[in-house]
Enzyme design. Structure first.
Site, mmCIF file in Angstrom:
data_model
loop_
_atom_site.group_PDB
_atom_site.id
_atom_site.type_symbol
_atom_site.label_atom_id
_atom_site.label_comp_id
_atom_site.label_asym_id
_atom_site.label_seq_id
_atom_site.Cartn_x
_atom_site.Cartn_y
_atom_site.Cartn_z
ATOM 1 C CD GLU A 268 61.350 35.039 39.621
ATOM 2 O OE1 GLU A 268 61.176 33.832 39.852
ATOM 3 O OE2 GLU A 268 60.795 35.641 38.698
ATOM 4 C CB CYS B 165 47.966 38.050 45.758
ATOM 5 S SG CYS B 165 48.272 39.450 46.849
ATOM 6 C CG HIS C 35 45.542 43.882 41.739
ATOM 7 N ND1 HIS C 35 46.176 44.492 40.681
ATOM 8 C CD2 HIS C 35 46.543 43.352 42.501
ATOM 9 C CE1 HIS C 35 47.487 44.332 40.791
ATOM 10 N NE2 HIS C 35 47.730 43.666 41.893
ATOM 11 C CB CYS D 47 50.788 36.450 43.199
ATOM 12 S SG CYS D 47 52.543 36.798 43.334
ATOM 13 C CB CYS E 255 55.132 36.307 49.104
ATOM 14 S SG CYS E 255 54.059 37.698 49.515
ATOM 15 C CB CYS F 154 61.960 44.162 38.855
ATOM 16 S SG CYS F 154 60.644 43.461 39.845
ATOM 17 C CB CYS G 160 56.518 38.454 39.749
ATOM 18 S SG CYS G 160 56.350 38.409 41.467
HETATM 19 N N1 SAH Z 1 53.933 42.319 47.267
HETATM 20 C C1 SAH Z 1 54.017 43.502 46.483
HETATM 21 C C2 SAH Z 1 55.057 43.478 45.388
HETATM 22 C C3 SAH Z 1 55.285 42.235 44.620
HETATM 23 S S1 SAH Z 1 54.210 41.821 43.290
HETATM 24 C C4 SAH Z 1 52.666 43.878 45.934
HETATM 25 O O1 SAH Z 1 51.721 43.144 46.144
HETATM 26 O O2 SAH Z 1 52.547 44.947 45.346
HETATM 27 C C5 SAH Z 1 54.367 43.082 42.078
HETATM 28 C C6 SAH Z 1 53.070 43.361 41.335
HETATM 29 O O3 SAH Z 1 52.727 42.284 40.459
HETATM 30 C C7 SAH Z 1 51.866 43.546 42.244
HETATM 31 O O4 SAH Z 1 51.053 44.588 41.763
HETATM 32 C C8 SAH Z 1 51.156 42.213 42.114
HETATM 33 O O5 SAH Z 1 49.827 42.298 42.497
HETATM 34 C C9 SAH Z 1 51.366 41.921 40.643
HETATM 35 N N2 SAH Z 1 51.210 40.534 40.227
HETATM 36 C C10 SAH Z 1 51.582 39.414 40.865
HETATM 37 N N3 SAH Z 1 51.274 38.331 40.135
HETATM 38 C C11 SAH Z 1 50.706 38.797 39.008
HETATM 39 C C12 SAH Z 1 50.177 38.164 37.843
HETATM 40 N N4 SAH Z 1 50.150 36.837 37.722
HETATM 41 N N5 SAH Z 1 49.686 38.956 36.884
HETATM 42 C C13 SAH Z 1 49.702 40.295 36.998
HETATM 43 N N6 SAH Z 1 50.168 40.948 38.050
HETATM 44 C C14 SAH Z 1 50.673 40.199 39.063
#
Ligand code: SAH
Length: 363
Positions: A102, A126, A226, A129, A122, A115, A343
């Site tokens: 996406e 995290c 975070h 996510c 992935c 974006c 995302c």
């Molecule tokens: N892997 C990379 C980029 C992809 S995620 C990274 O970790 O930075 C893009 C951003 O969205 C990152 O800051 C990630 O931590 C955040 N993110 C992912 N899921 C999220 C959610 N449910 N709520 C808020 N931020 C989120």
């Protein structure tokens, strides 16, 4: 998996991942003059042709030969969602092997921003996510990253001025393809997007952050922090078991030192998890010695993840503490709240729908 990252996919060379220099060599080896490579590069990366057939400046025989020899990557939009609130569009693209990724298109006053995803799935894990819930399928090639921008340019009919690599995937876990993509996207012979208008976001792979610094690109590096302590961060992000915040901060200093580009720290606020006054104070202490900007964003609730967002007042209070301590913090405007915000959620919904109906869903 390594095979997928090379420029040869399915036994054919992925011609759209070749730089102009490589294309010149490739066609040169077949007896073509260098202007042929320039023409073809322009058709692929400026005119955004969807097939060799569109490149009418090339002879029919030559185009047929190319079709036999090369893979021409184009992404097919299988679903497009548009936000009624702010016009943000979310695209679900199908790749040649049937995988889906996406991308998001956002309209700002200063220009259109896209974006993009850097991997199918992935493996960073995290906890908040959606993109990581099913693990990593494979890396995206440079052409697959480029074509997210190209396809969206064609579908919206508008020029893209900013690109953020913040969709599904950990870009620095797909390092070679990412850097190739960045160089091609900013190449004056291609779309020529300014390096300063590109942001790459990482969960914090320290060696690759340092390596990226050494590329001396003028892009912005965003670090998904975070949490202000290692202990807290480890509860949110498994990568924190590998690299400490101290190592991350040193890598950020190194990046700034070599590129002169201010770092962005991403901080998603989850109620009762990382949003207390003490968290804000600790974050302040980390940010002080860095040339950085902090983006605050309420965590986007994902069904499987059990995090609740910090309410607007709480976010404001958090930001006030940063401000009092002269740290730059912006509360990020949430775009496309009404269209599968977080995302990776659109892709997951699509995949489970596919399972439900036996793999036939299209738009
Ligand atoms: N892997 C990379 C980029 C992809 S995620 C990274 O970790 O930075 C893009 C951003 O969205 C990152 O800051 C990630 O931590 C955040 N993110 C992912 N899921 C999220 C959610 N449910 N709520 C808020 N931020 C989120």
């Amino acid at each position: 998996m390594e095979k997928e990252t090379e420029s040869t996919v399915l036994g054919k060379m992925d011609i759209k991942s070749l730089t102009l220099q490589e294309l010149t060599q490739e066609l040169g080896a077949r007896g073509e003059k260098s202007y042929r490579a320039r023409q073809m590069y322009e058709w692929m990366h400026v005119r955004l042709a969807r097939s060799f057939d569109e490149m009418t400046v090339l002879s029919k025989d030559f185009r047929e030969e190319c079709k036999k020899r090369y893979l021409y990557i184009v992404l097919r939009a299988v679903r497009i969602q548009e936000s009624k609130i702010d016009g943000t569009k979310k695209f679900l693209f199908e790749l040649a092997d049937g995988s889906v990724v996406e991308s998001v298109w956002m309209k700002y006053k200063h220009g259109n921003s896209v974006c993009i995803s850097s991997q199918v799935g992935c493996r960073m894990g995290c906890r908040f996510c959606a993109s990581t819930l099913d693990g990593l399928e494979r890396n995206l090639t440079a052409s697959e990253m480029l074509d997210q921008v190209y396809a969206i340019t064609l579908l919206t009919g508008e020029r893209v001025s900013n690109v953020v690599v913040m969709g599904t995937g950990e870009p620095l876990d797909n390092y070679e393809n990412l850097v190739r993509f960045l160089k091609m996207l900013t190449d004056e012979n291609g779309l020529h997007i300014s390096q300063r208008n590109i942001t790459v976001s990482t969960c914090g792979l320290v060696p690759q952050m340092r390596r990226l610094a050494e590329e001396k690109l003028q892009i912005t590096l965003a670090l998904s922090l975070h949490a202000p302590t290692d202990e807290k961060r480890r509860r949110l992000m498994p990568i924190a078991n590998r690299y400490s915040i101290k190592e991350l901060m040193e890598a950020c200093q190194y990046y700034f030192g070599l590129t002169g580009r201010r770092i962005t720290l991403e901080y998603s606020l989850a109620a009762g998890v990382n949003d207390t006054e003490e968290d804000a104070m600790q974050l302040t202490r980390l940010a002080k010695p860095l040339h950085c900007h902090i983006n605050l964003i309420p965590v986007n609730p994902v069904k499987e993840c059990h995090f609740q967002r910090t309410e607007a007042l709480g976010i404001r209070a958090f930001q006030n503490i940063l401000e009092k301590n002269e740290i730059n913090g912006t509360i990020r405007r949430e775009m496309g709240k009404d269209i599968d915000g977080a995302c990776g959620q659109l892709r997951r919904r699509h995949m489970s729908a596919l399972q439900d109906i036996g793999g036939n869903e299209t738009c």
